[in-house]
Design a protein around this motif. Structure first.
Motif, PDB file in Angstrom:
ATOM      1  N   ILE A 135     -18.715 -44.787  23.829  1.00 38.46           N
ATOM      2  CA  ILE A 135     -18.274 -43.621  24.607  1.00 38.46           C
ATOM      3  C   ILE A 135     -19.084 -43.468  25.888  1.00 38.46           C
ATOM      4  CG2 ILE A 135     -18.059 -41.092  24.583  1.00 38.46           C
ATOM      5  CD1 ILE A 135     -17.734 -41.276  21.511  1.00 38.46           C
ATOM      6  N   LEU A 136     -18.373 -43.326  27.005  1.00 35.10           N
ATOM      7  CA  LEU A 136     -19.013 -42.951  28.271  1.00 35.10           C
ATOM      8  C   LEU A 136     -18.599 -41.507  28.529  1.00 35.10           C
ATOM      9  CD1 LEU A 136     -18.149 -46.132  30.423  1.00 35.10           C
ATOM     10  CD2 LEU A 136     -20.317 -45.619  29.260  1.00 35.10           C
ATOM     11  N   ASP A 137     -19.458 -40.581  28.211  1.00 29.05           N
ATOM     12  CA  ASP A 137     -19.149 -39.156  28.386  1.00 29.05           C
ATOM     13  C   ASP A 137     -19.695 -38.696  29.743  1.00 29.05           C
ATOM     14  OD1 ASP A 137     -18.323 -36.615  26.552  1.00 29.05           O
ATOM     15  OD2 ASP A 137     -19.944 -36.076  27.937  1.00 29.05           O
ATOM     16  N   GLY A 138     -18.864 -37.999  30.506  1.00 27.41           N
ATOM     17  CA  GLY A 138     -19.245 -37.572  31.855  1.00 27.41           C
ATOM     18  C   GLY A 138     -20.602 -36.883  31.892  1.00 27.41           C
ATOM     19  N   ASP A 139     -20.753 -35.899  31.029  1.00 26.57           N
ATOM     20  CA  ASP A 139     -22.021 -35.157  30.945  1.00 26.57           C
ATOM     21  C   ASP A 139     -23.195 -36.111  30.706  1.00 26.57           C
ATOM     22  OD1 ASP A 139     -22.302 -32.398  31.284  1.00 26.57           O
ATOM     23  OD2 ASP A 139     -21.199 -31.942  29.457  1.00 26.57           O
ATOM     24  N   ASN A 140     -23.018 -37.048  29.777  1.00 27.69           N
ATOM     25  CA  ASN A 140     -24.107 -37.959  29.406  1.00 27.69           C
ATOM     26  C   ASN A 140     -24.436 -38.950  30.521  1.00 27.69           C
ATOM     27  OD1 ASN A 140     -23.888 -36.602  27.038  1.00 27.69           O
ATOM     28  ND2 ASN A 140     -23.309 -38.343  25.768  1.00 27.69           N
ATOM     29  N   VAL A 141     -23.413 -39.499  31.143  1.00 30.10           N
ATOM     30  CA  VAL A 141     -23.657 -40.493  32.207  1.00 30.10           C
ATOM     31  C   VAL A 141     -24.357 -39.826  33.391  1.00 30.10           C
ATOM     32  CG1 VAL A 141     -22.578 -42.187  33.736  1.00 30.10           C
ATOM     33  CG2 VAL A 141     -21.710 -41.911  31.430  1.00 30.10           C
ATOM     34  N   ARG A 142     -24.071 -38.524  33.569  1.00 31.26           N
ATOM     35  CA  ARG A 142     -24.755 -37.792  34.642  1.00 31.26           C
ATOM     36  C   ARG A 142     -26.234 -37.530  34.316  1.00 31.26           C
ATOM     37  NH1 ARG A 142     -22.053 -35.210  38.730  1.00 31.26           N
ATOM     38  NH2 ARG A 142     -19.794 -35.460  38.831  1.00 31.26           N
ATOM     39  N   HIS A 143     -26.638 -37.780  33.070  1.00 28.62           N
ATOM     40  CA  HIS A 143     -28.072 -37.676  32.727  1.00 28.62           C
ATOM     41  C   HIS A 143     -28.846 -38.917  33.179  1.00 28.62           C
ATOM     42  CE1 HIS A 143     -27.007 -34.238  30.193  1.00 28.62           C
ATOM     43  NE2 HIS A 143     -28.296 -34.013  30.016  1.00 28.62           N
ATOM     44  N   GLY A 144     -28.152 -39.998  33.528  1.00 27.99           N
ATOM     45  CA  GLY A 144     -28.855 -41.232  33.882  1.00 27.99           C
ATOM     46  C   GLY A 144     -28.238 -41.893  35.103  1.00 27.99           C
ATOM     47  N   LEU A 145     -27.393 -42.871  34.848  1.00 23.76           N
ATOM     48  CA  LEU A 145     -26.777 -43.661  35.935  1.00 23.76           C
ATOM     49  C   LEU A 145     -26.298 -42.796  37.104  1.00 23.76           C
ATOM     50  CD1 LEU A 145     -25.561 -46.427  36.926  1.00 23.76           C
ATOM     51  CD2 LEU A 145     -23.511 -45.843  35.620  1.00 23.76           C
ATOM     52  N   ASN A 146     -25.669 -41.659  36.794  1.00 24.00           N
ATOM     53  CA  ASN A 146     -25.049 -40.857  37.859  1.00 24.00           C
ATOM     54  C   ASN A 146     -25.782 -39.546  38.145  1.00 24.00           C
ATOM     55  OD1 ASN A 146     -23.206 -42.860  38.084  1.00 24.00           O
ATOM     56  ND2 ASN A 146     -21.515 -41.782  37.125  1.00 24.00           N
ATOM     57  N   ASN A 159     -18.702 -40.896  41.007  1.00 23.16           N
ATOM     58  CA  ASN A 159     -18.952 -40.789  39.566  1.00 23.16           C
ATOM     59  C   ASN A 159     -17.864 -41.529  38.784  1.00 23.16           C
ATOM     60  OD1 ASN A 159     -20.041 -39.650  37.109  1.00 23.16           O
ATOM     61  ND2 ASN A 159     -18.453 -38.081  37.174  1.00 23.16           N
ATOM     62  N   ILE A 160     -16.619 -41.271  39.149  1.00 24.75           N
ATOM     63  CA  ILE A 160     -15.484 -41.881  38.439  1.00 24.75           C
ATOM     64  C   ILE A 160     -15.427 -43.384  38.726  1.00 24.75           C
ATOM     65  CG2 ILE A 160     -12.947 -41.871  38.274  1.00 24.75           C
ATOM     66  CD1 ILE A 160     -14.664 -39.421  37.058  1.00 24.75           C
ATOM     67  N   ARG A 161     -15.704 -43.767  39.964  1.00 25.27           N
ATOM     68  CA  ARG A 161     -15.678 -45.200  40.300  1.00 25.27           C
ATOM     69  C   ARG A 161     -16.713 -45.962  39.467  1.00 25.27           C
ATOM     70  NH1 ARG A 161     -18.051 -49.175  42.855  1.00 25.27           N
ATOM     71  NH2 ARG A 161     -19.901 -47.939  43.290  1.00 25.27           N
ATOM     72  N   ARG A 162     -17.934 -45.409  39.391  1.00 20.70           N
ATOM     73  CA  ARG A 162     -18.982 -46.094  38.620  1.00 20.70           C
ATOM     74  C   ARG A 162     -18.619 -46.147  37.137  1.00 20.70           C
ATOM     75  NH1 ARG A 162     -24.543 -43.385  40.966  1.00 20.70           N
ATOM     76  NH2 ARG A 162     -24.093 -43.702  43.176  1.00 20.70           N
ATOM     77  N   ILE A 163     -18.119 -45.025  36.614  1.00 20.91           N
ATOM     78  CA  ILE A 163     -17.755 -45.014  35.192  1.00 20.91           C
ATOM     79  C   ILE A 163     -16.613 -46.010  34.943  1.00 20.91           C
ATOM     80  CG2 ILE A 163     -16.788 -43.583  33.325  1.00 20.91           C
ATOM     81  CD1 ILE A 163     -18.493 -41.251  34.427  1.00 20.91           C
ATOM     82  N   SER A 183     -12.657 -36.022  35.480  1.00 21.68           N
ATOM     83  CA  SER A 183     -11.890 -36.863  36.431  1.00 21.68           C
ATOM     84  C   SER A 183     -10.689 -36.094  36.977  1.00 21.68           C
ATOM     85  CB  SER A 183     -11.468 -38.184  35.782  1.00 21.68           C
ATOM     86  OG  SER A 183     -10.944 -38.032  34.490  1.00 21.68           O
ATOM     87  N   PRO A 184     -10.960 -35.059  37.784  1.00 25.63           N
ATOM     88  CA  PRO A 184      -9.890 -34.132  38.164  1.00 25.63           C
ATOM     89  C   PRO A 184      -8.911 -34.670  39.211  1.00 25.63           C
ATOM     90  CG  PRO A 184     -11.943 -33.529  39.258  1.00 25.63           C
ATOM     91  CD  PRO A 184     -12.270 -34.660  38.334  1.00 25.63           C
ATOM     92  N   TYR A 185      -9.299 -35.720  39.913  1.00 26.20           N
ATOM     93  CA  TYR A 185      -8.423 -36.188  41.001  1.00 26.20           C
ATOM     94  C   TYR A 185      -7.659 -37.440  40.581  1.00 26.20           C
ATOM     95  CZ  TYR A 185     -11.867 -33.229  43.365  1.00 26.20           C
ATOM     96  OH  TYR A 185     -12.712 -32.207  43.693  1.00 26.20           O
ATOM     97  N   ARG A 186      -6.330 -37.335  40.750  1.00 20.60           N
ATOM     98  CA  ARG A 186      -5.421 -38.414  40.340  1.00 20.60           C
ATOM     99  C   ARG A 186      -5.785 -39.736  41.005  1.00 20.60           C
ATOM    100  NH1 ARG A 186      -0.587 -35.695  41.625  1.00 20.60           N
ATOM    101  NH2 ARG A 186      -0.888 -34.363  39.812  1.00 20.60           N
ATOM    102  N   ARG A 187      -6.116 -39.670  42.276  1.00 14.94           N
ATOM    103  CA  ARG A 187      -6.411 -40.893  43.024  1.00 14.94           C
ATOM    104  C   ARG A 187      -7.591 -41.664  42.412  1.00 14.94           C
ATOM    105  NH1 ARG A 187      -8.509 -40.604  49.169  1.00 14.94           N
ATOM    106  NH2 ARG A 187     -10.300 -39.809  48.014  1.00 14.94           N
ATOM    107  N   ASP A 188      -8.609 -40.934  41.978  1.00 14.16           N
ATOM    108  CA  ASP A 188      -9.787 -41.587  41.384  1.00 14.16           C
ATOM    109  C   ASP A 188      -9.437 -42.233  40.044  1.00 14.16           C
ATOM    110  OD1 ASP A 188     -11.128 -40.558  43.555  1.00 14.16           O
ATOM    111  OD2 ASP A 188     -11.950 -38.842  42.454  1.00 14.16           O
ATOM    112  N   ARG A 189      -8.624 -41.539  39.246  1.00 13.13           N
ATOM    113  CA  ARG A 189      -8.213 -42.116  37.948  1.00 13.13           C
ATOM    114  C   ARG A 189      -7.353 -43.353  38.176  1.00 13.13           C
ATOM    115  NH1 ARG A 189      -6.920 -36.496  36.810  1.00 13.13           N
ATOM    116  NH2 ARG A 189      -4.715 -37.023  36.919  1.00 13.13           N
ATOM    117  N   ASP A 190      -6.443 -43.251  39.147  1.00 14.30           N
ATOM    118  CA  ASP A 190      -5.558 -44.394  39.427  1.00 14.30           C
ATOM    119  C   ASP A 190      -6.352 -45.603  39.911  1.00 14.30           C
ATOM    120  OD1 ASP A 190      -3.414 -42.912  38.631  1.00 14.30           O
ATOM    121  OD2 ASP A 190      -2.658 -42.484  40.649  1.00 14.30           O
ATOM    122  N   ALA A 191      -7.434 -45.332  40.653  1.00 10.99           N
ATOM    123  CA  ALA A 191      -8.278 -46.440  41.134  1.00 10.99           C
ATOM    124  C   ALA A 191      -8.932 -47.150  39.941  1.00 10.99           C
ATOM    125  CB  ALA A 191      -9.332 -45.922  42.101  1.00 10.99           C
ATOM    126  N   CYS A 192      -9.319 -46.392  38.913  1.00 10.88           N
ATOM    127  CA  CYS A 192      -9.906 -47.009  37.707  1.00 10.88           C
ATOM    128  C   CYS A 192      -8.851 -47.808  36.953  1.00 10.88           C
ATOM    129  CB  CYS A 192     -10.512 -45.951  36.783  1.00 10.88           C
ATOM    130  SG  CYS A 192     -11.943 -45.154  37.502  1.00 10.88           S
TER     131      CYS A 192
END
Ligand SMILES: Nc1ncnc2c1ncn2[C@@H]1O[C@H](COP(=O)(O)OS(=O)(=O)O)[C@@H](OP(=O)(O)O)[C@H]1O
Ligand SMILES: Nc1ncnc2c1ncn2[C@@H]1O[C@H](COP(=O)(O)OP(=O)(O)O)[C@@H](O)[C@H]1O
Length: 279
Positions: A135-146, A159-163, A183-192
């Protein structure tokens, strides 16, 4: 046509030619201000090569699978003179070892919609079936990498690009990677989505009304946002763009929410039907 190494800074709307060994076709894409390639849904790996064609600055994506000229150097974003290194063991070998197929389950939704809870239930259910997930949880990844990123739109995008990139690595390792991020923005999700082979990105929308999320408010964040103590909170004073065409919608129906286990089983059924739970 002479390929030569260039420092390449992609600009919004830059037209690029895409040539892949698996597709054997040339497509024209837009690169929205970064090295990610929106809309590219082809199997195989790609390196971005800067080329000078008839005096114009054009970027070409060369499928490196089957690329005979191993000495060509590439430029990707600000990384110049780099070369993809291939190993004899590949994703297929790793998938056989794990008896599953690597993919990304992307759980998106408002804060409080139940993303992390479903992610854990899903991870648990897969574990009991002998399937490896992470699991890559937004809250958790923001504790380190992001931890260098804020909640401004451009930082959320990064944040979304790195995840997305990390999730892609897990999928390549043969792991079922579960990303639970607002991941509130459609464009960022679509890029992933575009980073992965078609079908390997499974978008799951937590369709839970804002009022329900706000009533749950387990961290007291909505209360702080309404009091003006958090600015740019998703759903309050920052937008959430819900998916238009995702693979799975987990809905809060008629005032009742299915249990996290029921929701997780819906995702497991999808994975089973699509053949992800076998090599
Ligand atoms: N301004 C703002 N907007 C939304 N969320 C906020 C904000 N500030 C802090 N938080 C907390 O951060 C968690 C969301 O992090 P993400 O990395 O998933 O967010 S994003 O995808 O970059 O939008 C989110 O976790 P979840 O509640 O699990 O969704 C919140 O706890
Ligand atoms: N299916 C569900 N039904 C009822 N409550 C839930 C459900 N899923 C999660 N919750 C509760 O909602 C709150 C938010 O869940 P959480 O997983 O932290 O959401 P998110 O990760 O989207 O912020 C928690 O208190 C959790 O116990």
């Amino acid at each position: 046509m002479q390929a030569k190494s260039l420092q390449w800074a992609p600009s919004p709307g830059l037209r690029v030619g895409v040539e892949t060994s698996s597709l054997s076709q040339l497509a024209v894409l837009n690169l929205p201000g970064g090295a990610s390639v929106n809309g590219l849904k082809a199997r195989g790996l790609f390196v971005v090569k800067a080329m000078e064609v008839e005096g114009s600055r054009t970027a070409s994506l060369k499928g490196h699978a089957g690329n005979k000229n191993g000495s060509l150097l590439s430029s990707v974003g600000n990384s110049t003179n780099i070369k993809w290194h291939e190993c004899s063991l590949n994703k297929t070998d790793r998938q056989k070892l794990l008896k599953q197929k690597g993919c990304v389950i992307w759980i998106t939704g408002l804060s409080g919609s139940g993303k992390s809870t479903v992610a854990c239930a899903l991870g648990g259910s897969l574990y009991h079936r002998g399937k490896l997930s992470y699991i890559l949880d937004g809250d958790n990844v923001r504790h380190g990498l992001n931890c260098d990123l804020s909640f401004k739109a451009e930082d959320r995008a990064e944040n979304i690009r790195r995840i997305g990139e990390v999730a892609k690595l897990f999928a390549d390792a043969g792991v079922i990677c579960i990303a639970s991020v607002v991941s509130p923005y459609r464009r960022d999700r679509d890029a992933c989505r575009a980073m992965l082979p078609a079908g390997d990105f499974v978008e799951v929308f937590m369709d839970v009304p804002l009022q329900v999320c706000e009533a749950r408010d387990p961290k007291g964040l909505y209360k702080l946002a309404r009091a003006g103590k958090i600015e740019g909170f998703t759903g309050v004073d920052d937008p959430y763009e819900q998916p238009l065409d995702c693979e799975i919608v987990l809905s809060h129906k008629g005032g009742a929410c299915p249990s996290p286990c029921e929701m997780a089983e819906e995702v497991v059924s999808y994975l089973e039907d699509q053949g992800f739970l076998q090599a």
